[in-house]
Design a protein around this motif. Structure first.
Motif, PDB file in Angstrom:
ATOM      1  N   PHE A 129      54.204  -1.646  74.394  1.00 24.80           N
ATOM      2  CA  PHE A 129      55.551  -1.138  74.607  1.00 24.80           C
ATOM      3  C   PHE A 129      56.445  -2.173  75.282  1.00 24.80           C
ATOM      4  CE2 PHE A 129      58.993   1.478  76.122  1.00 24.80           C
ATOM      5  CZ  PHE A 129      59.262   2.188  74.973  1.00 24.80           C
ATOM      6  N   PHE A 132      57.792  -4.374  72.812  1.00 25.41           N
ATOM      7  CA  PHE A 132      58.991  -3.811  72.190  1.00 25.41           C
ATOM      8  C   PHE A 132      60.220  -4.081  73.050  1.00 25.41           C
ATOM      9  CE2 PHE A 132      61.865  -0.130  72.281  1.00 25.41           C
ATOM     10  CZ  PHE A 132      62.419  -0.245  71.022  1.00 25.41           C
ATOM     11  N   VAL A 133      60.077  -3.870  74.364  1.00 25.81           N
ATOM     12  CA  VAL A 133      61.228  -4.061  75.245  1.00 25.81           C
ATOM     13  C   VAL A 133      61.689  -5.524  75.207  1.00 25.81           C
ATOM     14  CG1 VAL A 133      61.998  -3.974  77.628  1.00 25.81           C
ATOM     15  CG2 VAL A 133      60.597  -2.143  76.732  1.00 25.81           C
ATOM     16  N   GLU A 136      63.481  -6.349  72.100  1.00 25.84           N
ATOM     17  CA  GLU A 136      64.874  -5.905  72.100  1.00 25.84           C
ATOM     18  C   GLU A 136      65.736  -6.829  72.939  1.00 25.84           C
ATOM     19  OE1 GLU A 136      66.111  -3.453  70.138  1.00 25.84           O
ATOM     20  OE2 GLU A 136      64.098  -3.544  69.325  1.00 25.84           O
ATOM     21  N   ALA A 140      68.795  -8.638  71.320  1.00 24.17           N
ATOM     22  CA  ALA A 140      70.156  -8.423  71.803  1.00 24.17           C
ATOM     23  C   ALA A 140      70.827  -9.768  72.069  1.00 24.17           C
ATOM     24  CB  ALA A 140      70.134  -7.574  73.064  1.00 24.17           C
ATOM     25  N   LEU A 166      67.503  -3.474  63.681  1.00 22.58           N
ATOM     26  CA  LEU A 166      67.456  -2.132  64.270  1.00 22.58           C
ATOM     27  C   LEU A 166      66.494  -1.250  63.480  1.00 22.58           C
ATOM     28  CD1 LEU A 166      71.090  -1.326  65.355  1.00 22.58           C
ATOM     29  CD2 LEU A 166      69.153  -2.006  66.730  1.00 22.58           C
ATOM     30  N   SER A 170      62.943   0.530  64.818  1.00 21.08           N
ATOM     31  CA  SER A 170      62.520   1.924  64.681  1.00 21.08           C
ATOM     32  C   SER A 170      61.083   1.987  64.175  1.00 21.08           C
ATOM     33  CB  SER A 170      63.431   2.661  63.715  1.00 21.08           C
ATOM     34  OG  SER A 170      64.740   2.634  64.179  1.00 21.08           O
ATOM     35  N   LEU A 173      58.682   1.235  66.947  1.00 20.17           N
ATOM     36  CA  LEU A 173      58.442   2.381  67.839  1.00 20.17           C
ATOM     37  C   LEU A 173      57.511   3.393  67.191  1.00 20.17           C
ATOM     38  CD1 LEU A 173      61.880   3.112  69.461  1.00 20.17           C
ATOM     39  CD2 LEU A 173      59.761   2.526  70.602  1.00 20.17           C
ATOM     40  N   ILE A 174      57.727   3.662  65.884  1.00 23.62           N
ATOM     41  CA  ILE A 174      56.872   4.642  65.211  1.00 23.62           C
ATOM     42  C   ILE A 174      55.421   4.161  65.232  1.00 23.62           C
ATOM     43  CG2 ILE A 174      56.369   5.732  63.005  1.00 23.62           C
ATOM     44  CD1 ILE A 174      59.326   5.643  62.394  1.00 23.62           C
ATOM     45  N   SER A 177      53.935   4.280  68.774  1.00 22.12           N
ATOM     46  CA  SER A 177      53.626   5.612  69.289  1.00 22.12           C
ATOM     47  C   SER A 177      52.469   6.248  68.510  1.00 22.12           C
ATOM     48  CB  SER A 177      54.863   6.501  69.280  1.00 22.12           C
ATOM     49  OG  SER A 177      55.476   6.458  68.040  1.00 22.12           O
ATOM     50  N   LEU A 186      48.466   1.884  75.446  1.00 18.22           N
ATOM     51  CA  LEU A 186      49.363   0.895  74.861  1.00 18.22           C
ATOM     52  C   LEU A 186      49.011  -0.499  75.334  1.00 18.22           C
ATOM     53  CD1 LEU A 186      52.692   2.849  75.099  1.00 18.22           C
ATOM     54  CD2 LEU A 186      51.727   1.912  73.028  1.00 18.22           C
TER      55      LEU A 186
ATOM     56  N   VAL B  39      63.042   8.974  65.531  1.00 15.86           N
ATOM     57  CA  VAL B  39      61.976   8.212  66.177  1.00 15.86           C
ATOM     58  C   VAL B  39      61.718   8.743  67.576  1.00 15.86           C
ATOM     59  CG1 VAL B  39      61.398   5.946  67.098  1.00 15.86           C
ATOM     60  CG2 VAL B  39      62.309   6.142  64.806  1.00 15.86           C
ATOM     61  N   PHE B  42      59.803  11.839  67.380  1.00 12.68           N
ATOM     62  CA  PHE B  42      58.431  11.519  66.976  1.00 12.68           C
ATOM     63  C   PHE B  42      57.611  11.025  68.164  1.00 12.68           C
ATOM     64  CE2 PHE B  42      55.297   8.490  65.309  1.00 12.68           C
ATOM     65  CZ  PHE B  42      54.599   9.336  64.465  1.00 12.68           C
ATOM     66  N   ILE B  46      54.230  12.806  70.144  1.00 13.69           N
ATOM     67  CA  ILE B  46      52.948  12.147  69.991  1.00 13.69           C
ATOM     68  C   ILE B  46      51.983  12.533  71.110  1.00 13.69           C
ATOM     69  CG2 ILE B  46      53.016   9.946  71.246  1.00 13.69           C
ATOM     70  CD1 ILE B  46      52.470  10.257  67.534  1.00 13.69           C
ATOM     71  N   ILE B  83      67.531   1.908  74.981  1.00 12.82           N
ATOM     72  CA  ILE B  83      67.639   0.707  74.157  1.00 12.82           C
ATOM     73  C   ILE B  83      68.416   1.005  72.880  1.00 12.82           C
ATOM     74  CG2 ILE B  83      66.303  -0.897  72.761  1.00 12.82           C
ATOM     75  CD1 ILE B  83      64.281  -1.018  74.969  1.00 12.82           C
ATOM     76  N   MET B  87      71.851  -0.739  71.639  1.00  7.67           N
ATOM     77  CA  MET B  87      71.904  -1.479  70.381  1.00  7.67           C
ATOM     78  C   MET B  87      72.954  -0.890  69.446  1.00  7.67           C
ATOM     79  SD  MET B  87      69.894  -3.971  70.473  1.00  7.67           S
ATOM     80  CE  MET B  87      68.792  -4.523  71.746  1.00  7.67           C
ATOM     81  N   LEU B  90      76.195  -2.283  70.496  1.00  9.52           N
ATOM     82  CA  LEU B  90      76.304  -3.669  70.040  1.00  9.52           C
ATOM     83  C   LEU B  90      76.662  -3.719  68.557  1.00  9.52           C
ATOM     84  CD1 LEU B  90      73.569  -5.864  71.604  1.00  9.52           C
ATOM     85  CD2 LEU B  90      75.368  -6.763  70.195  1.00  9.52           C
TER      86      LEU B  90
END
Lengths: 538, 112
Positions: A129, A132-133, A136, A140, A166, A170, A173-174, A177, A186, B39, B42, B46, B83, B87, B90
């Motif tokens: 995770f 992921f951060v 991003e 960005a 973007l 997504s 994230l899917i 998770s 994680l 998402v 979802f 989970i 986030i 985004m 942005l």
């Protein structure tokens, strides 16, 4: 001393914050800050590399919680090498930008620091995770940097770039998770440990989650058919930004290598998706080489070069042999240096071809605006840099070096990497004692794409340097010429020191395939300071 | 409840993907927002769906997993919301710049 691990993240973050406090303008001060941060970061990265050489994987717990619960950072050989690479590119890009490109828009310096922060964090984190951060964060910053300089083509490419990333986020994230839902963790090390414990429940859901995650990484790593956004975006980015972006696709590759070796390189789930990675990698490498032939702009050719190296690396990862991955690590470092140097060189060549006073499409960097800050010479022309007679020859030499490096021909370092991969692939024997078909496919794909790249770059080289003779010598400033020379010299140095660096690359691949080293280091990281008892805290 | 949530996620994702494939930038923004809602739902689902269960330890409730809900997906969803919000902001800036520079709201910058 272990606190040094968090330095590559904190250093650029604090530098960016200081730069924002400096306000608009004050570019010399920001440049000094940025360059010192880049050089300091490079020193830290080299120290970390020397450190993991001695101690193996080192883990760090920023929140002081034990590993599966709190945030963990870990540095092993691969992440230390990627850090060194990132900060080398960062320093070179900043130096190149210091001549004029950092004036093309606002906040170039803070954004480039945040980009370095995101990259360092993505290489250091030991947690899906947080990966992921940090993705991003670096994305960005890269959206801002891609639009730096403004102009129609950049904004148009920017819309596609942002939208694709973007959507990929997504998917990320899917996938993350789903994997959490099944394994309950994680943390990458914990994930690896749980997946290697005998029979795994819901194997198909893990495969699905990993595949969704891989699509997100492949989109970022520019694998075919998810790479249509890359060439317009990189070719329209300002050159120092594109030079820094050369390492961005490698983050996707890094994430794939890291997770794939931890989850699927051994144990009950061994080999999942390897064929897919292999086929997509080869197709990417060959199609990107064809794309390079089809494109006439030098900047697009440089961008296709990035895709070629990404495809080669994916195929090497999909091959699934430790020795092949060793060659691939060597190739990764040298091809990234070469692509980055080529992006910078392209800017110099283009400026020379169209004349020093005509500045490209960046609307806020026109010659008249620039003239307010630049000395004028006798003919009232802005004096960008002094003509230097031998510079044409140097530029042509640099172009030849780039062409050799990107096509992977001898004698430079990418050839050593390719040779490492190919000889390792051909050393693999099936039970019958014959070389497997995929090894021949690998050899054919790599050599074929190299040949196509060579044809493309020879053609543009002839057109650029031989066909038109009525030109002034190029005007190149030291701060612009030095990064190009430094990046290419690094490739030459890698060639000269091929034996020890190849040894390091092989050791890197070995430690990647030995998952227990990583798992033990991260899960065994002890909480450092004693937590005060509740009574004492009151 | 599972069925309702699954249908909601499916409808949001389907609408989002459809809008993502449309040619206008506004549809792109709305599509990406819908996908990010899907998402988030979802991720939330989970950890398992539960009613009246705390994510943090409470006095008087036995300390086993039967009586608590998984707190990690909630933390993840919080981060993902922040986030995706940033985004989207942005992306809106980029799209406005694109609209201003190209004079059209087509994602390719030209009406073709």
């Amino acid at each position: 001393m272990p606190h040094l691990i968090v330095a590559p993240i904190l250093l650029p973050m604090l530098t960016a914050a200081m730069m924002l406090l400096l306000g608009e303008g004050r570019r010399p001060a920001k440049l000094v800050l940025g360059m010192s941060s880049a050089l300091l970061g490079l020193a830290v990265a080299v120290t970390l590399l020397a450190w993991v050489q001695e101690y193996g994987v080192v883990a760090y717990l920023p929140g002081n919680w034990p590993a599966p619960f709190g945030i963990a950072l870990a540095v092993d050989r691969l992440s230390a090498e990627m850090l060194v690479l990132t900060w080398v590119l960062g320093a070179c890009a900043l130096s190149f930008a210091s001549v004029r490109w950092h004036r093309a828009g606002v906040h170039f310096h803070p954004l480039s620091q945040l980009q370095l922060m995101g990259l360092s964090g993505a290489f250091l984190t030991a947690d899906v995770f947080n990966l992921f951060v940090f993705f991003e964060i670096l994305l960005a910053a890269s959206y801002g940097l891609l639009l730096h300089g403004s102009g129609r083509s950049r904004v148009r490419a920017g819309v596609h770039y942002v939208a694709i990333n973007l959507a990929a986020s997504s998917l990320f994230l899917i996938g993350a998770s789903m994997i959490y839902g099944i394994t309950g963790t994680l943390n990458m090390a914990e994930l690896s440990a749980r997946l290697s414990e005998g029979a795994v429940a819901n194997r198909h859901l893990i495969d699905a989650g990993a595949a969704i995650l891989a699509v997100a990484f492949l989109a970022k790593a520019a694998a075919w058919p998810l790479n249509f956004w890359l060439v317009p975006a990189y070719a329209s980015a300002t050159p120092p930004v594109a030079a820094l972006f050369a390492v961005l696709t490698k983050v996707g590759i890094y994430a794939l290598v890291r997770l794939w070796t931890l989850m699927f390189a051994g144990g009950p789930l061994a080999g999942f998706g390897a064929d897919g990675l292999f086929v997509f990698g080869l197709v990417t490498a060959v199609l990107a080489a064809l794309g390079m032939i089809a494109s006439h702009r030098l900047a697009s050719q440089a961008a296709w070069g990035v895709v070629v190296s990404a495809g080669t690396l994916l195929a090497a990862l999909g091959f699934g042999e430790e020795a092949v991955l060793g060659g691939a690590v060597f190739y990764l470092v040298s091809s990234t240096l070469a692509s980055s140097g080529f992006f910078l060189l392209v800017d110099l060549v283009e400026r020379w071809r169209v004349g020093a006073t005509v500045v490209d499409e960046a609307p806020f960097l026109s010659a008249t605006l620039e003239a307010q800050e630049v000395n004028l010479d006798d003919e009232e022309e802005p004096l960008v840099a002094l003509p230097f007679p031998a510079s044409t020859a140097l530029m042509a030499l640099a172009f030849v070096a780039c062409a050799l490096l990107i096509s992977g021909l001898p004698p430079l370092s990418t050839f050593v990497g390719k040779l490492g991969m190919l000889s390792a692939a051909l050393a693999v024997r099936e039970e019958t004692g014959s070389v497997p078909t995929r090894a021949w496919l690998f050899v054919g794909g790599l050599l074929g794409s190299g040949l196509l790249v060579l044809i493309a770059l020879t053609r543009t080289g002839i057109r650029t340097f031989w066909s038109e003779m009525q030109r002034e010598p190029p005007r190149v400033r030291a701060a612009e010429g030095l990064p190009v020379v430094a990046l290419l010299a690094a490739c030459v140095a890698l060639t000269l020191a091929a034996a020890p660096t190849m040894e390091l690359a092989r050791a890197t691949a070995q430690s990647l395939y030995d998952r227990r080293g990583y798992t033990h280091a991260v899960l065994g990281a002890r909480v450092r300071m004693p937590t005060p008892a509740p009574e004492a805290a009151r | 409840m599972e069925v309702v949530l699954a249908i909601a996620i499916g409808v949001l994702t389907g609408s989002g993907v459809w809008l993502l494939l449309r040619p206008r930038t506004f549809q792109l923004v709305v599509g990406l927002s819908l996908i990010s809602y899907a998402v988030n739902l979802f991720i939330f689902s989970i950890g398992g769906l539960a009613i009246d269960k705390e994510p943090i330890l409470v006095d008087g409730v036995p300390r086993d997993l039967v009586h608590y809900t998984d707190p990690v997906p909630q933390a993840l969803v919080l981060t993902a919301i922040v986030i995706s919000f940033a985004m989207t902001a942005l992306l809106l800036v980029v799209i406005l710049a694109s609209r201003g520079m190209t004079g059209t709201d087509h994602v390719d910058g030209t009406e073709a």
